[in-house]
Scaffold this motif. Structure first.
Motif, short mmCIF file in Angstrom:
data_model
loop_
_atom_site.label_atom_id
_atom_site.label_comp_id
_atom_site.label_asym_id
_atom_site.label_seq_id
_atom_site.Cartn_x
_atom_site.Cartn_y
_atom_site.Cartn_z
N SER A 69 -5.31 8.52 3.15
CA SER A 69 -5.48 7.13 3.53
C SER A 69 -4.60 6.21 2.69
O SER A 69 -3.80 6.67 1.88
N LEU A 70 -4.75 4.93 2.90
CA LEU A 70 -3.91 3.96 2.21
C LEU A 70 -4.52 3.57 0.87
O LEU A 70 -5.72 3.32 0.78
N LEU A 90 -4.82 -3.56 13.65
CA LEU A 90 -6.21 -3.98 13.67
C LEU A 90 -6.81 -3.88 15.07
O LEU A 90 -6.22 -4.34 16.05
N TYR A 107 0.84 -1.18 0.00
CA TYR A 107 0.00 0.00 0.00
C TYR A 107 0.88 1.24 0.00
O TYR A 107 2.00 1.23 0.52
N ASN A 137 -6.74 -11.51 8.45
CA ASN A 137 -6.81 -10.07 8.26
C ASN A 137 -5.40 -9.63 7.91
O ASN A 137 -4.47 -10.44 7.86
N LEU A 138 -5.22 -8.37 7.63
CA LEU A 138 -3.92 -7.87 7.20
C LEU A 138 -3.13 -7.34 8.38
O LEU A 138 -3.62 -6.51 9.15
N GLN A 159 -10.00 -17.02 9.13
CA GLN A 159 -10.61 -15.89 8.42
C GLN A 159 -9.56 -14.93 7.90
O GLN A 159 -9.62 -14.46 6.78
N TYR A 213 -13.37 -3.57 8.78
CA TYR A 213 -12.26 -3.52 9.74
C TYR A 213 -12.15 -2.11 10.31
O TYR A 213 -12.35 -1.12 9.60
N PHE A 256 -9.62 1.38 2.04
CA PHE A 256 -9.63 2.19 3.25
C PHE A 256 -10.41 3.48 3.05
O PHE A 256 -10.40 4.07 1.96
N TYR A 281 -9.00 -0.07 12.02
CA TYR A 281 -7.58 -0.05 12.35
C TYR A 281 -7.26 1.25 13.08
O TYR A 281 -7.86 2.30 12.82
N GLN A 321 -12.52 -6.75 13.58
CA GLN A 321 -12.92 -7.19 12.25
C GLN A 321 -14.32 -7.79 12.34
O GLN A 321 -14.58 -8.65 13.19
N LEU A 326 -8.88 4.24 11.11
CA LEU A 326 -9.16 3.90 9.72
C LEU A 326 -10.20 2.79 9.66
O LEU A 326 -10.06 1.76 10.33
N LEU A 381 -8.12 -4.71 0.89
CA LEU A 381 -8.90 -3.81 1.71
C LEU A 381 -8.95 -2.44 1.04
O LEU A 381 -7.92 -1.94 0.56
N THR A 388 -16.97 -7.75 4.75
CA THR A 388 -16.05 -7.64 5.88
C THR A 388 -15.66 -6.19 6.12
O THR A 388 -15.34 -5.46 5.18
N GLN A 437 -17.46 -9.69 10.10
CA GLN A 437 -17.96 -10.26 8.86
C GLN A 437 -19.47 -10.20 8.94
O GLN A 437 -20.07 -10.80 9.84
#
Lengths: 114, 117
Positions: free
Chosen positions: A42-43, B45, A35, A101-102, A99, B33, B108, B35, B48, B91, B106, B31, B50
């Motif tokens: 933002s990213l 994070l 990213y 996530n990053l 599941q 998130y 953002f 952050y 999260q 975020l 993702l 989903t 779902q």
């Protein structure tokens, strides 16, 4: 616990030069993302790498993934000022059915000077 | 395609006060998130979702932070009471992935910058 390390954290380059940013991660994953973040913004997604040996290129940036070494690189060719930003690598914690996530590295702040 | 909407963009509060942030993800994204990005660091994070269920809230300081995702769409993140160390950009991101397979790119939002005095 998955850890992601980037280096260098700060990089000052001259225009026209080449350089590489490294991203190491600690546990098995075959999905890595790069990213870009501009100051106060933002990213923005740059690259998605989904398998060992994956290579993606966009303009002066090229990203690669070596899942055996748990290493991704972001190579900058002939840098220009517009590339100045902070670059993050992120590893998908999904593996084996979770599941996921990053998990992000700390980022590499790139400054390209004329 | 409309992006991830967040509000407010900026908030300044005193410690021990409360604050709430709102997020509207991309339509159809399962989903969502939240952050936390502290200045000079990568995003971390917090939680999260779902659809409207929590998948991972292991890093959410539950004594002061709470979050919900109503009807599997919008989400709200609340901090009460705030501490100085909560100063950060919050975020929100969303992705279409429902299961573990495939890419998980993702998208953002612009973020909500919180300053706690």
């Amino acid at each position: 616990e998955l850890k992601v390390e980037q280096n260098p954290l700060f990089l000052s380059m001259q225009e026209g030069k080449n350089y590489t940013i490294y991203c190491n991660y600690s546990t098995t994953s075959d999905r890595l993302y790069w990213y870009r973040q501009d100051p106060g913004k933002s990213l923005e997604s740059l690259f998605v790498l989904l398998s060992n040996g994956a290579v993606k290129q966009e303009g002066r940036l090229m990203a690669s993934l070596d899942t055996k070494a748990r290493l991704s690189t972001l190579h900058i060719t002939a840098a220009v000022h517009d590339l100045s930003a902070t670059y993050f690598c992120a590893v998908d914690s999904y593996y084996g059915g979770s599941q996921g996530n990053l998990i992000f590295g700390k980022g590499t702040k790139l400054s390209v000077k004329p | 395609e409309a992006g991830v909407a967040q509000s407010p963009r900026y908030k300044i509060i005193e410690k021990r006060q409360s604050v709430a942030f709102w997020c509207n993800p991309i339509s159809g994204h399962a989903t969502l998130y939240w952050y936390q990005q502290i200045l000079g660091q990568g995003p971390k994070l917090l939680i999260q979702f779902q659809n409207n269920g929590v998948v991972d809230d292991s890093q959410l300081p539950k004594d002061r932070f709470s979050a919900e995702r109503l009807k599997g769409v919008d989400s709200t993140l609340k901090i009460q009471p705030a501490k100085l160390e909560d100063s950060a950009v919050y975020l929100c991101a969303s992705s279409p992935r429902e299961g573990g397979t495939g890419a998980n790119v993702l998208t953002f939002g612009a973020g909500s910058r919180l300053t706690v005095l």
